[in-house]
Design a protein around this motif. Structure first.
Motif, mmCIF file in Angstrom:
data_model
loop_
_atom_site.group_PDB
_atom_site.id
_atom_site.type_symbol
_atom_site.label_atom_id
_atom_site.label_comp_id
_atom_site.label_asym_id
_atom_site.label_seq_id
_atom_site.Cartn_x
_atom_site.Cartn_y
_atom_site.Cartn_z
ATOM 1 N N SER A 294 39.009 55.330 -62.943
ATOM 2 C CA SER A 294 37.757 54.611 -62.685
ATOM 3 C C SER A 294 36.967 55.212 -61.521
ATOM 4 O O SER A 294 35.909 54.706 -61.170
ATOM 5 C CB SER A 294 38.049 53.133 -62.400
ATOM 6 N N ASN B 211 35.668 46.453 -58.270
ATOM 7 C CA ASN B 211 36.225 46.509 -59.612
ATOM 8 C C ASN B 211 37.694 46.094 -59.485
ATOM 9 O O ASN B 211 38.571 46.919 -59.241
ATOM 10 C CB ASN B 211 36.084 47.925 -60.183
ATOM 11 N N ALA C 89 40.348 47.747 -61.861
ATOM 12 C CA ALA C 89 40.661 49.134 -61.506
ATOM 13 C C ALA C 89 41.446 49.206 -60.193
ATOM 14 O O ALA C 89 42.374 50.012 -60.066
ATOM 15 C CB ALA C 89 39.379 49.960 -61.407
#
Length: 126
Positions: free
Chosen positions: A85, A109, A112
């Motif tokens: 990512s 995120n 991730a």
């Protein structure tokens, strides 16, 4: 801010105090990152080293440093971790460590980051 031995049971309290003393977006973000990190595995231990929060599991996973314009997660073995990512955006030139700098209004995120934490745990088991 007090200093405590690395494996002190007061580490959690010292991290709480660091978050509270920031009293701005950095404290809120550090608290969010802490939650993602500690939720990644029940085996993660919070420590206090070098006057910063440290999260470990069979060795250091990452540290949580705060600066005027960023909250930085530095991964001890980041250079060897898969990062599909592309979370790593700092300390990219190092042979061992990698870091993620989060700035005001950055979106975390969480999926991730959780995968990255779990990869760091796996790397510490080797």
């Amino acid at each position: 801010m007090k200093n405590a031995p690395p494996d002190s049971p007061n580490a959690t309290t010292l991290i709480d105090e660091r978050i509270a003393e920031l009293n701005d977006w950095r404290g809120t973000l550090l608290a969010q990152l802490r939650k993602v990190i500690t939720n990644a595995s029940p085996d993660i231990v919070e420590e206090w080293k070098w006057h910063v929060p440290v999260w470990s599991c069979n060795g250091i996973l990452c540290t949580g440093e705060t600066y005027k314009a960023a909250v930085k997660l530095t991964f001890a073995k980041g250079a060897s971790l898969p990062d599909p990512s592309h979370l790593f955006n700092a300390s990219l030139e190092g042979n061992t460590r990698r870091a993620i700098d989060y700035h005001l209004d950055d979106i975390v995120n969480e999926k991730a980051l959780t995968a990255l934490i779990r990869a760091a745990i796996k790397a510490n088991q080797k």
